[in-house]
Design a protein around this motif. Structure first.
Motif, PDB file in Angstrom:
ATOM      1  N   GLU A  38      37.469  33.439  33.379  1.00 49.23           N
ATOM      2  CA  GLU A  38      38.840  33.893  33.101  1.00 49.23           C
ATOM      3  C   GLU A  38      39.261  33.744  31.625  1.00 49.23           C
ATOM      4  O   GLU A  38      39.622  34.712  30.972  1.00 49.23           O
ATOM      5  N   ALA A  39      39.177  32.519  31.118  1.00 51.73           N
ATOM      6  CA  ALA A  39      39.654  32.298  29.751  1.00 51.73           C
ATOM      7  C   ALA A  39      38.743  32.970  28.724  1.00 51.73           C
ATOM      8  O   ALA A  39      39.196  33.393  27.665  1.00 51.73           O
ATOM      9  N   LEU A  81      42.134  24.563  40.000  1.00 47.60           N
ATOM     10  CA  LEU A  81      41.400  25.821  39.889  1.00 47.60           C
ATOM     11  C   LEU A  81      42.330  26.962  40.274  1.00 47.60           C
ATOM     12  O   LEU A  81      43.272  26.783  41.040  1.00 47.60           O
ATOM     13  N   PHE A  82      42.037  28.146  39.730  1.00 45.20           N
ATOM     14  CA  PHE A  82      42.803  29.327  40.121  1.00 45.20           C
ATOM     15  C   PHE A  82      42.348  29.710  41.526  1.00 45.20           C
ATOM     16  O   PHE A  82      41.214  30.115  41.733  1.00 45.20           O
ATOM     17  N   ARG A  83      43.248  29.594  42.484  1.00 42.62           N
ATOM     18  CA  ARG A  83      42.838  29.660  43.884  1.00 42.62           C
ATOM     19  C   ARG A  83      42.450  31.072  44.333  1.00 42.62           C
ATOM     20  O   ARG A  83      41.791  31.243  45.349  1.00 42.62           O
ATOM     21  N   HIS A  84      42.911  32.064  43.604  1.00 43.93           N
ATOM     22  CA  HIS A  84      42.602  33.437  44.009  1.00 43.93           C
ATOM     23  C   HIS A  84      41.367  33.969  43.291  1.00 43.93           C
ATOM     24  O   HIS A  84      41.079  35.150  43.355  1.00 43.93           O
ATOM     25  N   LYS A  85      40.665  33.083  42.598  1.00 48.99           N
ATOM     26  CA  LYS A  85      39.466  33.514  41.887  1.00 48.99           C
ATOM     27  C   LYS A  85      38.261  32.695  42.343  1.00 48.99           C
ATOM     28  O   LYS A  85      38.397  31.528  42.678  1.00 48.99           O
ATOM     29  N   LYS A 100      38.347  36.824  24.618  1.00 52.96           N
ATOM     30  CA  LYS A 100      38.076  38.268  24.580  1.00 52.96           C
ATOM     31  C   LYS A 100      36.597  38.590  24.347  1.00 52.96           C
ATOM     32  O   LYS A 100      36.237  39.424  23.525  1.00 52.96           O
ATOM     33  N   ARG A 120      34.584  25.123  33.644  1.00 59.58           N
ATOM     34  CA  ARG A 120      35.646  25.939  33.061  1.00 59.58           C
ATOM     35  C   ARG A 120      36.066  25.384  31.702  1.00 59.58           C
ATOM     36  O   ARG A 120      36.326  26.134  30.759  1.00 59.58           O
ATOM     37  N   HIS A 130      41.061  34.901  49.536  1.00 58.34           N
ATOM     38  CA  HIS A 130      40.490  33.670  48.977  1.00 58.34           C
ATOM     39  C   HIS A 130      40.791  32.451  49.840  1.00 58.34           C
ATOM     40  O   HIS A 130      40.234  31.393  49.610  1.00 58.34           O
ATOM     41  N   LEU A 190      35.039  26.987  27.223  1.00 60.99           N
ATOM     42  CA  LEU A 190      35.904  27.260  26.081  1.00 60.99           C
ATOM     43  C   LEU A 190      35.307  26.762  24.766  1.00 60.99           C
ATOM     44  O   LEU A 190      35.838  27.051  23.702  1.00 60.99           O
ATOM     45  N   VAL A 203      40.100  36.532  28.808  1.00 57.44           N
ATOM     46  CA  VAL A 203      41.500  36.737  28.452  1.00 57.44           C
ATOM     47  C   VAL A 203      41.846  36.114  27.105  1.00 57.44           C
ATOM     48  O   VAL A 203      42.586  36.692  26.314  1.00 57.44           O
ATOM     49  N   VAL A 204      41.303  34.904  26.869  1.00 58.27           N
ATOM     50  CA  VAL A 204      41.677  34.190  25.645  1.00 58.27           C
ATOM     51  C   VAL A 204      40.680  34.475  24.522  1.00 58.27           C
ATOM     52  O   VAL A 204      41.052  34.817  23.410  1.00 58.27           O
ATOM     53  N   GLN A 211      48.236  25.129  38.421  1.00 57.92           N
ATOM     54  CA  GLN A 211      47.437  26.275  37.972  1.00 57.92           C
ATOM     55  C   GLN A 211      47.997  26.864  36.696  1.00 57.92           C
ATOM     56  O   GLN A 211      47.262  27.359  35.846  1.00 57.92           O
TER      57      GLN A 211
END
Lengths: 250, 260
Positions: A103-104, A91-95, A110, A152, B226, A156, A107-108, B127
């Motif tokens: 996220e995707a 996982l994206f640790r800062h999210k 749109k 996640r 976080h 997609l 970003v992907v 990641q």
């Protein structure tokens, strides 16, 4: 439909995959089994080009890539048709959980923020994490993190979800909750390729079981065929080692 | 040496020294800007293992980390115009400040390069794979996933870097720049109250260092919100309790961002 045709891959001199061909129909759940070092994870990672296959052809849906001459845009397009669930969750640790799923989409794909949020919340509720939307991964248990990972991947809307030993890093008591989620999405008819060591899970979820050893597919068939009536000696050996004898006399 | 000690001089020197604070801060800001730019230029070939550039970057790092800043200042101030004269560039009339910021910038760049490289390497590779698997481009994966986390990891090292730079600027007076240390020298000579001037000077450096450090701690807290943090009561006695990679990295480095 996913079709792998004559995939080969070597790390230096060591050949990990040897001319592997495998077709997975839409809605099918294929479980890949095999001893460690048999190339099953590498095969899975070749499907979305996290490993670059040496040669062969990958087709996902109506999109086809010849591995010898894949361009960057081909790889990107291939990856946008697949999704992956990792052994270490990644996982994206800062999210937060919600941001991880969104996220995707943002970003992907749109998609607009409101729409992405709506979809992501629905998916997290589906995997039973409706109460953890704003938690960061560091505050979630392994099982919860992996369920975010699954949400996640679902977000997609891929042609296929690739599961790379999704429960191997989990504490034993957390394995059940993750398998339950995978089972429920399998029932919805989402195409999946699963690398796992959970034999019981393979038996009741798989439409087809593929046994790999030494970089080749040794045997494939329905779970009943492979588990009850294995034809190849290597398969029998593997199953003997991995499933403990049922009738002990103590 | 000089006149007898008189504490009141310390206070009267403070505002006079603070007059030149702007010069010191300008050196710091200018050098940081140059340094971070140079740091990226040097870190990239090392991260992506680009053949020739990588070797050149290595030489640059060895030179700026292996020689005293004082000698670097002299070499650039006296040597560079001579060399450039050979190719027809006249730098003899360039202001001293130009050489000072150039030298400190390149010096900082060497440490910044290592800081950048180590911070990016510290973000776990899984990641990035997850980002690729979701169909992100390498640029999207870097800017949205790696960079925000690398920044957080870099903050403690960056903090050391800035404070080291601030203190190093005190050597700029050797080239005749009238920054705080230069001004202190002059005041000392004029009044013969050397100890008082240096005491006042030390106080100012200390105050700035302290403020910078606190600001950067706030920045770090914001960037690492976080991560699990210990409760408030514990954080008062926070002494190397967290065994995270970040704190370990910040502790290893001696002086400034050097992690080899």
């Amino acid at each position: 439909m996913i079709a792998l045709n004559q995939i080969s891959k070597s790390f230096g001199r060591h050949q990990v995959l040897e001319n592997i061909s495998l077709t997975v129909n839409t809605g099918e759940v294929v479980v890949i089994l095999g001893p460690s070092g048999s190339g099953k994870t590498t095969l899975l990672r070749c499907v979305n080009y996290l490993e670059k296959p040496g040669s062969g052809e990958i087709a996902v849906g109506d999109f086809k890539v010849n591995c010898a001459q894949a361009r960057r845009s081909d790889i990107l397009q291939l990856r946008r048709k697949t999704a992956m669930v990792f052994q270490q969750y990644n996982l994206f640790r800062h999210k937060t959980a919600l941001e991880n799923v969104m996220e995707a989409l943002l970003v992907v794909k749109k998609i607009s923020f409101a729409e992405a949020r709506k979809r992501s919340v629905a998916l997290l509720e589906k995997v039973g994490l409706g109460a953890k939307l704003d938690e960061y991964p560091s505050r979630l248990s392994g099982g919860q993190q992996q369920r975010v990972g699954i949400a996640r991947a679902l977000a997609l809307e891929p042609e296929v979800i690739l599961f790379d030993e999704p429960t191997s890093a989990l504490d034993p008591e957390l394995v059940g909750e993750v398998l339950e989620v995978i089972r429920s999405i399998a029932r919805e008819g989402i195409t999946m390729i699963v690398v796992t060591h959970e034999m019981g899970f393979a038996r009741d979820v798989a439409n087809r079981v593929v046994f790999m050893d030494g970089g080749v597919i040794v045997e494939e068939g329905t779970p009943d065929d492979v588990f009850q009536r294995p034809k190849e000696e290597r398969t029998k050996q593997f199953l003997r080692r991995i499933t403990p004898e049922a009738n002990y006399t103590i | 040496m000089g006149a007898p000690f008189d504490i009141s001089y310390v206070f009267s020197f403070l505002p006079k020294l603070l007059d030149t604070l702007g010069v010191t801060l300008m050196i710091v800001a200018g050098s940081l800007l140059n340094g971070i730019l140079a740091g990226f230029l040097v870190a990239l070939p090392r991260m992506y293992k680009i053949p020739v550039l990588r070797t050149l970057a290595g030489i640059y790092l060895s030179f700026f980390r292996g020689t005293p800043i004082l000698i670097q200042l002299f070499l650039f101030y006296y040597g560079l115009p001579e060399i450039l004269k050979l190719v027809g560039l006249d730098l003899t009339r360039a202001p001293v400040m130009f050489f000072v910021i150039l030298t400190y910038g390149l010096h900082t760049g060497a440490y910044a390069a290592e800081m950048i490289r180590a911070s990016v390497a510290a973000v776990d590779r899984g990641q990035v794979e997850a980002a690729y698997a979701a169909g992100m481009t390498p640029y999207q994966a870097f800017s949205r996933i790696v960079l925000p986390q690398a920044l957080a990891i870099a903050v403690p090292v960056f903090s050391n870097l800035v404070i080291a730079l601030l203190k190093d600027t005190s050597l700029a007076f050797t080239l005749g720049v009238m920054e705080m240390t230069g001004k202190a020298q002059t005041l000392g000579t004029l009044t013969q109250h050397f100890i008082e001037t240096y005491l006042a000077l030390a106080l100012i450096y200390l105050a700035i260092s302290f403020t910078l450090e606190k600001l950067l701690v706030v920045a770090e807290r914001h960037l690492t919100r976080h991560e699990i943090r210990e409760s408030r009561s514990n954080s008062l006695f926070r002494l190397k309790k967290r065994g995270s990679l970040r704190t370990v990295m910040a502790d290893i480095d001696i002086g400034k961002g050097g992690i080899r």
